[in-house]
Design an enzyme around this catalytic site. Structure first.
Site, PDB file in Angstrom:
ATOM      1  N   GLY A   1       0.817  -1.200   0.000  1.00  0.00           N
ATOM      2  CA  GLY A   1       0.000   0.000   0.000  1.00  0.00           C
ATOM      3  C   GLY A   1       0.854   1.254   0.000  1.00  0.00           C
ATOM      4  CG  LEU A   2       2.164   3.138   2.999  1.00  0.00           C
ATOM      5  CD1 LEU A   2       3.523   3.011   3.675  1.00  0.00           C
ATOM      6  CD2 LEU A   2       1.314   4.155   3.732  1.00  0.00           C
ATOM      7  CB  CYS A   3       0.916   3.406  -3.923  1.00  0.00           C
ATOM      8  SG  CYS A   3      -0.085   1.915  -3.849  1.00  0.00           S
ATOM      9  N   GLY A   4      -1.348   5.972  -2.492  1.00  0.00           N
ATOM     10  CA  GLY A   4      -2.515   6.765  -2.839  1.00  0.00           C
ATOM     11  C   GLY A   4      -3.700   5.898  -3.236  1.00  0.00           C
TER      12      GLY A   4
END
Length: 292
Positions: free
Chosen positions: A89-92
């Site tokens: 994750g952590l990709c908008g």
């Protein structure tokens, strides 16, 4: 109201978070260049492959005995949706946008009386679809341990899809991925793999040359279709890789900026409260001295 110690700890925590997001932004920027070059290099081959397949298939589609991969099974009751997302994750909104497009299409198909099945590539896609479509997920393919994507990865997924098609598990197969446009723009895309899209949908709108194939078109068509499926899946993987890094770079840049703004606001609040405490202590000292 929080104490000065609590505010100091909060500021230190946000500063540590900003260091992490800044480092992740720099890592994503370094990976983006290689991923973008790979995605752009794969596009001409994938497009030309689709064009050649459309040219060959146009003259064979109307013949008896045409491959089912080209013309379909004669019905479209069961749809296989191959949803490709990231493992992390952590990709908008990268993962959620792809899953949203697949959910919308699945809901539309079910609403029209069709059946849907999912083949999910990537952990985030499975997590996004599990709550609503968990019973429809046939399999999740894990690419977490793959350091560099290759055609073998696309071929493995293609082999699984072909095995399901030969077993009669579905009639229509659609691939979902995110097409890389720029660092700040990635377009969720649905591409029909089986049956092969019509020549009008694949081939460019301009006069096409006439080709003669040796051996015959029927002999070339079956391996060409299978090769095209693997090629389009590989292209989707590369597009996803570039889109993921671009989305993560933008998301971490925004997170870094937000952390900086939060640090400034917390610092102002800390200084005001500290000054208020100092002023209060001075007033108490002066008041005590005057009382003496």
């Amino acid at each position: 109201m929080a104490s000065l110690k609590d505010m100091r700890n909060r500021i230190a925590s946000v500063k540590a978070t900003r260091k992490i997001t800044k480092a992740m932004q720099m890592v994503a920027a370094a990976k983006l260049r290689r991923a973008q070059e790979a995605a752009l290099a794969a596009r001409p081959y994938a497009q030309r492959m689709a064009g050649v397949l459309a040219n060959v298939g146009a003259s064979v589609a109307n013949r008896s005995g045409a491959p089912a991969l080209l013309v379909g099974t004669g019905k479209d009751e069961v749809h296989l949706l191959v949803v490709m997302t990231a493992e992390r994750g952590l990709c908008g909104g990268f993962n959620s946008n792809i899953a949203r497009l697949a959910r919308q299409d699945a809901g539309r198909l079910v609403g029209s009386g069709k059946s849907v099945k999912f083949l999910v590539v990537g952990r985030k896609g499975a997590d996004a679809l599990r709550r609503e479509w968990g019973r429809n997920i046939l399999e999740r393919i894990d690419l977490k341990g793959v350091r560099q994507l290759g055609l073998a990865n696309g071929q493995a997924i293609a082999n699984r899809i072909l095995a399901l098609f030969q077993a009669g598990e579905f009639d229509v197969c659609t691939l979902y991925f995110s097409e890389f446009k720029s660092v700040i723009a990635q377009k969720p895309t649905g591409l029909q793999l089986i049956p092969v899209q019509s020549p009008d949908a694949v081939a460019p709108a301009k006069p096409q040359a006439t080709y003669e194939y040796e051996p015959g078109e029927e002999e070339l068509l079956q391996p060409l279709i299978e090769r095209n499926i693997a090629t389009q899946i590989f292209r989707g993987l590369l597009e996803n890789a570039a889109s993921e890094q671009g989305a993560r770079m933008s998301a971490m840049d925004n997170a870094t900026r937000n952390a900086g703004d939060m640090i400034n606001k917390l610092t102002i609040r800390y200084n005001r409260q500290r000054q208020a405490n100092i002023t209060k202590e001075l007033i108490e000292i002066i008041s005590g001295a005057e009382a003496l």
